[in-house]
Enzyme design. Structure first.
Site, PDB file in Angstrom:
ATOM      1  CB  ALA A  27      -0.943  -0.018   1.204  1.00 60.80           C
ATOM      2  N   GLY A  28       1.915   1.244  -0.763  1.00 63.67           N
ATOM      3  CA  GLY A  28       2.691   2.462  -0.983  1.00 63.67           C
ATOM      4  C   GLY A  28       2.135   3.177  -2.205  1.00 63.67           C
ATOM      5  N   GLY A  31       1.022   0.761  -5.200  1.00 58.15           N
ATOM      6  CA  GLY A  31      -0.133  -0.059  -4.832  1.00 58.15           C
ATOM      7  C   GLY A  31      -1.395   0.769  -4.705  1.00 58.15           C
ATOM      8  CG  PHE A 130      16.550  15.955  -7.826  1.00 57.64           C
ATOM      9  CD1 PHE A 130      16.904  14.659  -7.506  1.00 57.64           C
ATOM     10  CD2 PHE A 130      15.997  16.766  -6.844  1.00 57.64           C
ATOM     11  CE1 PHE A 130      16.702  14.173  -6.225  1.00 57.64           C
ATOM     12  CE2 PHE A 130      15.785  16.280  -5.559  1.00 57.64           C
ATOM     13  CZ  PHE A 130      16.146  14.977  -5.248  1.00 57.64           C
ATOM     14  CD  GLN A 250      20.296   5.441  -6.792  1.00 56.42           C
ATOM     15  OE1 GLN A 250      19.407   5.853  -6.067  1.00 56.42           O
ATOM     16  NE2 GLN A 250      20.408   5.800  -8.055  1.00 56.42           N
ATOM     17  CG  HIS A 252      20.880   8.768  -1.732  1.00 59.73           C
ATOM     18  ND1 HIS A 252      21.572   9.841  -1.220  1.00 59.73           N
ATOM     19  CD2 HIS A 252      19.766   9.286  -2.298  1.00 59.73           C
ATOM     20  CE1 HIS A 252      20.894  10.946  -1.468  1.00 59.73           C
ATOM     21  NE2 HIS A 252      19.803  10.642  -2.129  1.00 59.73           N
ATOM     22  CG  LEU A 262      18.059   9.739   1.571  1.00 56.45           C
ATOM     23  CD1 LEU A 262      19.147   8.745   1.239  1.00 56.45           C
ATOM     24  CD2 LEU A 262      16.866   9.547   0.655  1.00 56.45           C
ATOM     25  CB  THR A 264      16.525  15.060  -0.013  1.00 56.59           C
ATOM     26  OG1 THR A 264      16.231  15.198  -1.411  1.00 56.59           O
ATOM     27  CG2 THR A 264      16.547  16.440   0.610  1.00 56.59           C
ATOM     28  CD  GLU A 265      20.138  13.417  -6.581  1.00 52.38           C
ATOM     29  OE1 GLU A 265      19.323  12.503  -6.371  1.00 52.38           O
ATOM     30  OE2 GLU A 265      20.761  13.553  -7.633  1.00 52.38           O
ATOM     31  NE  ARG A 296      19.565   9.898  -5.961  1.00 53.17           N
ATOM     32  CZ  ARG A 296      18.336   9.625  -5.544  1.00 53.17           C
ATOM     33  NH1 ARG A 296      17.955   8.367  -5.434  1.00 53.17           N
ATOM     34  NH2 ARG A 296      17.514  10.607  -5.254  1.00 53.17           N
ATOM     35  CG  HIS A 366      18.297   5.364  -1.694  1.00 58.99           C
ATOM     36  ND1 HIS A 366      17.505   5.714  -0.615  1.00 58.99           N
ATOM     37  CD2 HIS A 366      17.817   6.086  -2.747  1.00 58.99           C
ATOM     38  CE1 HIS A 366      16.594   6.594  -1.008  1.00 58.99           C
ATOM     39  NE2 HIS A 366      16.761   6.848  -2.292  1.00 58.99           N
ATOM     40  NE  ARG A 406      15.031   5.409  -7.678  1.00 56.50           N
ATOM     41  CZ  ARG A 406      15.016   6.550  -6.991  1.00 56.50           C
ATOM     42  NH1 ARG A 406      14.731   7.681  -7.593  1.00 56.50           N
ATOM     43  NH2 ARG A 406      15.292   6.549  -5.696  1.00 56.50           N
ATOM     44  CB  SER A 411      11.635   6.300  -7.138  1.00 52.45           C
ATOM     45  OG  SER A 411      10.918   5.227  -6.538  1.00 52.45           O
ATOM     46  CG  LEU A 412       8.468  10.039  -5.159  1.00 49.26           C
ATOM     47  CD1 LEU A 412       8.504  11.443  -4.555  1.00 49.26           C
ATOM     48  CD2 LEU A 412       7.644   9.116  -4.278  1.00 49.26           C
TER      49      LEU A 412
END
Lengths: 609, 241
Positions: A27-28, A31, A130, A250, A252, A262, A264-265, A296, A366, A406, A411-412
């Protein structure tokens, strides 16, 4: 509070068999989006071992990449190119094109559903730079990452869950899937354990989508949640499904030293700079154009090179040395407005204010580029076979849209684009498919497995104990702690950023030995209700399986590409290796195969930034 | 600088007996370790039966809220050195309050989630004709000032620390609770949403926002630093308008 402790809650005869058109496991972001899509037309249930809002999508920080062009000129074609090059040309290019095109629609859709993006002065979705995202096919960095402060993932997860509430999606919360029912190339459902009762449930379904996320917990230093144990890939591997590109994991560049948390980048996107012990901006040597915003894998390798050559902050050349991420020149205001969460991580865990001091960082396990092989509609597929009624999306899937490495923010967008596509395909498929055929004893194997873990090899309860959990706990068989630690240590050193055949071969032997030892682990908790020890042993089994497959796949690929860097094979070898690997887990052996790469548009070139 | 800490945990096993009981464990920890690290060490190396929820281990998923030395905190955001003071070497850990204990530190959040759902915690577009599905025509314009107005409320991770800490819930278990109000406020003050109107029933109910007595315990314990009491009062004011 007396009233809060009640026992003997009477349950009616429990319902242990369920039938749906579509079952979504996980359920991420992927999903939930698939569930939103599928539930519009077919009977759908989401089965998740965590409450949905605890899913790891919520930890994503930096942003979701889409060529909206709100701040500067941009195009999906540039985004697709960056994705392909970022993946060191192992990306399936049609999938990259779909990702980039659909990203724009997906971001607007999320915003229209309420996602609270940060805004430009004109009130439009704000975008920032990014790593690896460029304009004009690599000319200069471009502002493509759409963000919500530094908690974009949290906002996406919350928004999607809110939409599931609005649309009345069915959830089975805290049900852990432990087996897939796959027969003759078709999936008929899954078997899951209910945490609250310990009961084994069978979910019959015309179609099953796995969206179980990553498996960074194979490694000692990881950004991943404890829950990221690769249940989907592991369960399917046991069902005879091969896993794709598992050698590509990967690291990170910027996790907090020693903790894996983490940073963030996006810090580098706002202007943060990586420095060695001499205060040098060392990325000038390794990536003259993109500097700290190079992809990365390149930054992680650069950091390890600096460390190995003695320019880490401690200077002892050990691989757990670290470097500095310097954001002091960004100013308190920018940090508070754009990077508030990471500022808080620094304060809470390191007692550092990033506006005053540089942040100690090191490469951190990561993201899994590899996983369950799928086509562009999320169907599990190799070159030889398309499974029926079996789908995967999100980090656990390998479309492959990320290839050998990646890019951040991809990813999002992967979750929402391919989660939605899978949801649509499932709905269309389920409307026409015939009912699942599940044998009457489908739950037996799992029940036996659970029994063996609880009682096998040690007899009944220990002497004089009135129940598990009393003082001392009853120890029968081995505790899981040392196995976890050793697996995570050997993976970190043998299948980390830099790899050699010798280390990987030793690593494989050690993982095999750990799998043997794991078979002697017994649960120290025989009670059925809320038996987290039981479910964690199953997770450890999954991680050990995936560790073996990862190490074997890494040994098999004799070249360096993207995140897979071999000191004994330092060059990219397109002639032999411009292809995906497939790995079948067969007992203690891993059998290797291959899958073609789609290189229809962008010709593979040397990867320089 | 490793030290030996005693962790005293209030346990409960529904299948083992009717009463909760205390159990002490000793672990080797660094001052900069998280309380969660100590719990994981106990679970993986000493007593696998210890039950607690956890996932992200850095304060964003909301799984491991519990009462540590008498105060609601996230175990993964609480460092050993934060809770070991005056030379004491014992840390006390208990489950959250106002929710039935399922096992050890695991509590039943179903009422908490039901309260959350009751405020319609999803976007109800102000422009009623704008169909949220497959719009893709562009973003709804929202100024930076409008965005700031509900920013605090977007931070909630539904950990239920506030629900545990609220003294009103001691006497009135039907109070909507701080988190549900925050989640409602998140939409009430979002310029893209219809705001208060569709949520009036839930928020204006006698057990909605009104039982709040400004104790500020919610604000004190919120691991995300949300000004919960302030949001509740802003919502009350909005209703009165």
């Amino acid at each position: 509070m007396k009233g809060m402790y009640t026992i003997g809650r009477q349950r009616e005869e429990p319902v242990l068999e369920h039938e749906y058109d579509a079952v979504i496991v996980g359920a991420g972001g992927a999903g939930l989006y698939a569930a939103l899509e599928a539930s519009r037309s077919v009977k759908t249930a989401v089965v998740s071992k965590l409450y949905p809002m605890r899913s790891h999508t919520g930890a994503a920080q930096g942003g979701i990449g889409a060529a909206l062009g709100n701040v500067e000129e941009d195009s999906p074609e540039w985004h697709a190119f960056d994705t392909v090059k970022g993946g060191d040309y192992l990306v399936d290019q049609q999938a990259a094109g779909i990702l980039a095109d659909d990203a724009v629609r997906a971001v607007y859709d999320l915003e229209n559903r309420g996602l609270p993006f940060s805004r430009t002065p004109e009130g439009r979705i704000d975008q920032r730079r990014f790593g690896g995202h460029t304009r004009e096919f690599g000319e200069a960095a471009v502002r493509r990452s759409c963000y919500a402060a530094d908690r974009t993932g949290h906002m996406i997860l919350q928004t999607l869950y809110q939409q599931c509430i609005k649309n009345d999606v069915s959830f089975f919360d805290e049900f852990q899937v432990v087996e897939a029912i796959v027969d003759s190339g078709r999936c008929h459902g899954v078997v899951a354990v209910e945490l609250a009762t310990g009961e084994v449930h069978v979910f019959k379904a015309k179609a099953v989508l796995f969206a179980t996320g990553g498996f960074g917990r194979m490694y000692r230093i990881t950004s991943n949640a404890y829950a990221n144990t690769g249940d989907g890939p592991a369960v399917l591997a046991r069902a005879g499904v091969p896993l794709e590109d598992m050698e590509f994991f990967q690291f990170h560049p910027t996790g907090i030293r020693g903790m894996g948390i983490l940073i963030t980048e996006g810090v580098r996107g706002e202007g943060g700079i990586l420095r060695n012990s001499r205060g040098e901006r060392f990325m000038e040597t390794y990536a003259p154009t993109l500097l700290d915003l190079a992809p990365r894998d390149m930054v992680a390798r650069a950091m390890l090179t600096e460390i190995r050559e003695g320019r880490g902050i401690r200077g002892d050349r050990r691989i757990d040395d670290y470097l500095h991420l310097d954001a002091t020149h960004l100013g308190k205001e920018t940090i508070q407005a754009k990077l508030p969460d990471i500022a808080e991580f620094c304060r809470t865990y390191m007692a550092i204010d990033p506006a005053d001091k540089p942040i100690p960082v090191q490469p951190t396990a990561h993201y899994a580029m590899g996983g369950i092989p799928t086509d562009i509609d999320g169907r599990v597929a190799t070159d030889e076979i398309v499974y029926e009624g079996l789908y995967a999306a999100g980090e656990c899937a390998c479309v492959s849209v990320h290839g050998a490495n990646r890019l951040g923010t991809n990813s999002l967008v992967d979750l929402v684009v391919f989660g939605r596509r899978a949801g649509r395909h499932i709905a269309a498929y389920a409307r026409k498919a015939d009912s699942p055929r599940v044998p009457a004893d489908a739950a037996d194997r799992t029940r036996e497995r659970l029994d063996r873990l609880t009682t096998g090899g040690g007899g009944k309860k220990g002497s004089g104990k009135t129940g598990s959990g009393r003082k001392g706990g009853s120890r029968r068989g081995e505790a899981p702690g040392p196995i976890y630690e050793q697996m995570q240590a050997v993976m970190m050193s043998a299948v980390g950023v830099y790899r050699t055949a010798e280390e990987m071969e030793k690593g494989i032997e050690e993982v095999r030995a750990l799998r043997d030892r794991q078979r002697a682990v017994r649960i120290q908790d025989e009670n059925r209700a809320f038996n987290t020890a039981l479910l964690e042993i199953l997770e450890l089994e999954h991680l050990l399986d995936l560790s073996l497959v990862t190490a074997a796949s890494a040994l098999h690929r004799t070249e360096s590409r993207g995140a897979h860097s071999r000191e004994d094979y330092p060059e990219r070898d397109d002639k032999r290796w411009l292809k995906h690997t497939l790995a079948w887990l067969e007992g203690d052996e891993v059998r290797m195969g291959e899958k073609k790469v789609d290189i229809r548009q962008f010709e593979p070139k040397p990867r320089k930034y | 600088m490793t030290m030996t800490e005693t962790i005293n945990i209030k346990r409960f096993n529904p299948e083992g007996g009717a009463e909760p009981f205390w159990q002490e464990y000793r672990t080797e920890v660094e001052p900069t370790d998280r309380v969660l690290d100590a719990l994981m060490d106990i679970k993986r190396n000493q007593d696998g039966s210890l039950g607690f929820r956890k996932s992200c281990a850095h304060g964003v998923c909301g799984s491991d809220a519990m009462v540590i030395n008498g105060t609601e905190r996230l175990a993964c955001k609480t460092l050993i050195k934060d809770v070991v003071t005056d030379g004491s070497t014992t840390i006390t850990v208990e489950p959250l309050r106002h929710m039935a204990v399922q096992r050890d530190l695991m509590i039943d959040q179903s009422t908490f989630f039901a309260r959350y759902r009751s405020v319609k915690p999803f976007l109800i577009p102000a422009d009623a004709e704008a169909d949220a599905q497959d719009a893709g025509a562009g973003e709804i314009i929202q100024s930076q000032e409008e965005r700031v107005r509900f920013d605090d409320a977007t931070k909630c991770i539904l950990c239920s620390a506030c629900f545990s800490a609220c003294p009103v819930l001691d006497e009135n278990p039907d109070f909507l609770g701080p988190a549900a109000i925050v989640q409602g406020a998140r939409f009430v003050f979002d310029s893209r949403d219809q705001g208060l109107k569709p949520r009036m029933d839930a928020l204006n109910d006698p057990n909605g926002v009104w039982p709040c007595e400004n104790h500020f315990q919610c604000t004190r314990v919120c691991p995300r630093g949300i000004k919960v009491t302030k949001l509740i009062n802003l919502t009350k004011r909005e209703i009165k308008k």
